[in-house]
Motif scaffolding. Structure first.
Motif, PDB file in Angstrom:
ATOM      1  N   PRO A   8      -8.703  22.375  83.433  1.00  0.00           N
ATOM      2  CA  PRO A   8      -8.214  23.564  84.142  1.00  0.00           C
ATOM      3  C   PRO A   8      -6.746  23.825  83.848  1.00  0.00           C
ATOM      4  O   PRO A   8      -5.905  22.943  83.943  1.00  0.00           O
ATOM      5  N   GLY A   9      -6.419  25.057  83.491  1.00  0.00           N
ATOM      6  CA  GLY A   9      -5.046  25.448  83.249  1.00  0.00           C
ATOM      7  C   GLY A   9      -4.527  25.115  81.861  1.00  0.00           C
ATOM      8  O   GLY A   9      -3.417  25.495  81.506  1.00  0.00           O
ATOM      9  N   ALA A  10      -5.315  24.381  81.068  1.00  0.00           N
ATOM     10  CA  ALA A  10      -4.841  23.976  79.749  1.00  0.00           C
ATOM     11  C   ALA A  10      -5.062  25.086  78.731  1.00  0.00           C
ATOM     12  O   ALA A  10      -6.034  25.832  78.793  1.00  0.00           O
ATOM     13  N   ALA A  11      -4.124  25.187  77.789  1.00  0.00           N
ATOM     14  CA  ALA A  11      -4.291  26.141  76.696  1.00  0.00           C
ATOM     15  C   ALA A  11      -5.403  25.668  75.770  1.00  0.00           C
ATOM     16  O   ALA A  11      -5.728  24.479  75.724  1.00  0.00           O
ATOM     17  N   GLU A  12      -5.989  26.603  75.045  1.00  0.00           N
ATOM     18  CA  GLU A  12      -7.086  26.270  74.132  1.00  0.00           C
ATOM     19  C   GLU A  12      -6.731  26.776  72.735  1.00  0.00           C
ATOM     20  O   GLU A  12      -7.324  27.740  72.239  1.00  0.00           O
ATOM     21  N   PRO A  13      -5.776  26.127  72.066  1.00  0.00           N
ATOM     22  CA  PRO A  13      -5.322  26.637  70.763  1.00  0.00           C
ATOM     23  C   PRO A  13      -6.383  26.603  69.679  1.00  0.00           C
ATOM     24  O   PRO A  13      -6.277  27.320  68.689  1.00  0.00           O
ATOM     25  N   TRP A  14      -7.415  25.779  69.859  1.00  0.00           N
ATOM     26  CA  TRP A  14      -8.474  25.682  68.851  1.00  0.00           C
ATOM     27  C   TRP A  14      -9.416  26.890  68.871  1.00  0.00           C
ATOM     28  O   TRP A  14     -10.217  27.057  67.959  1.00  0.00           O
ATOM     29  N   ARG A  15      -9.328  27.722  69.904  1.00  0.00           N
ATOM     30  CA  ARG A  15     -10.255  28.851  70.037  1.00  0.00           C
ATOM     31  C   ARG A  15      -9.920  29.998  69.081  1.00  0.00           C
ATOM     32  O   ARG A  15     -10.788  30.732  68.659  1.00  0.00           O
ATOM     33  N   GLY A  16      -8.640  30.179  68.756  1.00  0.00           N
ATOM     34  CA  GLY A  16      -8.239  31.322  67.951  1.00  0.00           C
ATOM     35  C   GLY A  16      -8.698  31.201  66.508  1.00  0.00           C
ATOM     36  O   GLY A  16      -8.618  30.135  65.898  1.00  0.00           O
ATOM     37  N   GLY A  48      -0.022  21.105  70.607  1.00  0.00           N
ATOM     38  CA  GLY A  48      -0.045  21.203  72.056  1.00  0.00           C
ATOM     39  C   GLY A  48      -1.273  20.625  72.716  1.00  0.00           C
ATOM     40  O   GLY A  48      -1.384  20.643  73.941  1.00  0.00           O
ATOM     41  N   GLU A  49      -2.201  20.085  71.952  1.00  0.00           N
ATOM     42  CA  GLU A  49      -3.406  19.490  72.537  1.00  0.00           C
ATOM     43  C   GLU A  49      -3.121  18.106  73.118  1.00  0.00           C
ATOM     44  O   GLU A  49      -2.231  17.386  72.655  1.00  0.00           O
ATOM     45  N   PHE A  50      -3.920  17.736  74.094  1.00  0.00           N
ATOM     46  CA  PHE A  50      -4.016  16.349  74.563  1.00  0.00           C
ATOM     47  C   PHE A  50      -5.411  15.906  74.137  1.00  0.00           C
ATOM     48  O   PHE A  50      -6.401  16.189  74.799  1.00  0.00           O
ATOM     49  N   ASP A 200       2.064  18.489  79.466  1.00  0.00           N
ATOM     50  CA  ASP A 200       2.148  19.927  79.702  1.00  0.00           C
ATOM     51  C   ASP A 200       3.596  20.419  79.627  1.00  0.00           C
ATOM     52  O   ASP A 200       3.878  21.485  79.064  1.00  0.00           O
ATOM     53  N   ARG A 201       4.517  19.625  80.207  1.00  0.00           N
ATOM     54  CA  ARG A 201       5.924  20.048  80.254  1.00  0.00           C
ATOM     55  C   ARG A 201       6.578  19.991  78.875  1.00  0.00           C
ATOM     56  O   ARG A 201       7.363  20.866  78.531  1.00  0.00           O
ATOM     57  N   THR A 202       6.278  18.971  78.097  1.00  0.00           N
ATOM     58  CA  THR A 202       6.932  18.817  76.800  1.00  0.00           C
ATOM     59  C   THR A 202       6.268  19.643  75.708  1.00  0.00           C
ATOM     60  O   THR A 202       6.913  20.027  74.730  1.00  0.00           O
ATOM     61  N   THR A 205       2.073  17.238  71.116  1.00  0.00           N
ATOM     62  CA  THR A 205       0.665  16.953  70.848  1.00  0.00           C
ATOM     63  C   THR A 205       0.412  15.467  71.073  1.00  0.00           C
ATOM     64  O   THR A 205       1.065  14.623  70.452  1.00  0.00           O
ATOM     65  N   PHE A 206      -0.509  15.142  71.988  1.00  0.00           N
ATOM     66  CA  PHE A 206      -0.861  13.759  72.308  1.00  0.00           C
ATOM     67  C   PHE A 206      -2.236  13.446  71.721  1.00  0.00           C
ATOM     68  O   PHE A 206      -3.158  14.268  71.823  1.00  0.00           O
ATOM     69  N   VAL A 207      -2.368  12.262  71.140  1.00  0.00           N
ATOM     70  CA  VAL A 207      -3.679  11.729  70.763  1.00  0.00           C
ATOM     71  C   VAL A 207      -3.800  10.353  71.399  1.00  0.00           C
ATOM     72  O   VAL A 207      -3.012   9.447  71.094  1.00  0.00           O
TER      73      VAL A 207
END
Length: 382
Positions: A8-16, A48-50, A200-202, A205-207
């Motif tokens: 919830p609330g997370a961006a979905e950069p992989w969708r574009g 920007g993904e986690f 989210d604040r920084t 990209t986290f893996v």
């Protein structure tokens, strides 16, 4: 345990359609002697993904993480980070940092000195180091503790300092190797939300590598379930949990009752599966992945089943089984029922506590009916 299709609330950069991945993995393979630890893995991870690599022992997740870090070189394939091929690039030259499971804090250094270590090794000016350390202490809510030694900190505080040190150099990619495994359950759950908030604040990209399903589903925008060195399934937590592509994924990510059967009918309106050892057909609202006559499996999540006394249960739902309560586990916020069907098959049902105070409680040996809707029947090819 069912979640939305994304955090919830997370961006979905992989969708574009025009989204450019930050990290691209092309057909990566790693062998140790005759053992294939990672086999032909291809994966895109966006800025920007986690992202979580989820799997059991020996699944290849840690080996893949170490190849991303530059601690291991792949035997085949390519790793491209922000447009740069990482082949031959040593770990210390990659725009990557790593938070280790042990935290690896220097015991003879203060908190501030630990955070500053990487910047000092790079020769950053003292004012830059001072400001960055203060920024990182504020980020992990450890202001005022910069002069302490790691031995004077709690487990959660040490985890925060390890994270602050890993982020101090502002890496493009942060790798986390089972970072919360040493913490107790309550602290671990608290740190999961804290890690998520910091990411989210920084915007880094986290893996993360983890074997903990709840941890991956709580923190990740997307996850990859790994099995014997390969990617079994990739998607958002909700996608993988609600729509597993195999029996392995269904059983690994959460609890599932797995029933074997044969496709009796299938089409756009759904499927009907003749369940082995059960005198009924199971109805699903989605088509079967195989043609009529084929062997398939049906996965049923325990929390999507409804249980009631057989004499109280009205005919509702698209599917109905009858049996007797064999075991009951009380978990405080829920009950787990093991219901034995005629023929000996045991079905697990999870129900919240309480549903209605007026309901009669169930006891061991009670005859019960289990019902569920067609959309809860997940038909799997294998």
């Amino acid at each position: 345990m069912s979640l939305a299709t994304a955090r919830p609330g997370a961006a979905e950069p992989w969708r574009g359609s025009d989204a450019e991945p930050l990290l691209r993995i092309f057909g990566v393979t790693k062998r140790f002697g005759g053992h294939v630890a990672v086999e032909d893995v291809s994966l895109d991870i966006h800025r920007g993904e986690f992202f979580a690599l989820l799997g059991g022992s020996g699944s290849g997740k840690s080996t893949l993480l170490r190849m991303l870090a530059g601690l291991l070189e792949p035997d085949a394939g390519r790793i491209v980070l922000d447009g740069q091929d990482m082949a031959g690039v040593p770990a210390y030259q990659r725009p990557v940092n790593m938070m280790f499971q042990s935290y690896a804090l220097f015991p003879h250094m203060t908190v501030a000195q630990n955070i500053a270590f990487g910047l000092r090794m790079e020769g950053a000016p003292r004012p830059v180091i001072r400001d960055r350390v203060a920024e990182m202490l504020a980020l992990v809510r450890m202001e005022g503790l910069g002069d302490r030694r790691p031995s004077a900190l709690s487990g959660g505080q040490r985890a925060r300092i390890a994270l602050a040190r890993a982020l101090a150099k502002r890496p493009k990619l942060l790798l986390l190797d089972e970072p919360l495994s040493a913490l107790d359950k309550n602290l671990r759950e608290s740190m999961q939300f804290e890690l998520r908030a910091i990411q989210d604040r920084t915007g880094t990209t986290f893996v993360i590598v983890t074997h903990d399903q709840q941890e991956a589903m709580t923190m990740a925008t997307r996850l990859a379930v790994m099995d014997r060195g390969t990617l079994a399934q990739v998607g958002t937590p909700g996608e993988v949990y609600d729509h597993p592509n195999s029996r392995f994924t269904a059983e690994f990510l959460g609890a599932a009752n797995i029933l074997e059967g044969v496709v009796q009918a299938t089409g756009p309106g759904g499927a009907r599966i003749g369940a082995t050892g059960i005198a009924m057909d199971i109805r699903s609202d989605t088509p079967a992945p195989k043609p009529v006559g084929s062997r398939v499996f049906v996965a049923l999540r325990p929390e999507r089943l409804t249980i009631a006394r057989a004499d109280d249960a009205m005919r509702h739902g698209d599917n109905r089984l009858v049996g007797r309560v064999r075991e009951i586990a009380y978990l405080g916020d829920s009950f787990i029922y093991h219901v034995e069907l005629e023929g000996g098959r045991v079905i697990r049902v999870s129900q919240p506590n309480p549903r209605r105070m007026t309901e009669r409680p169930l006891h061991g040996g009670d005859p019960v009916a289990i019902t569920w809707d067609a959309q809860a029947s997940m038909v799997l090819p294998e």
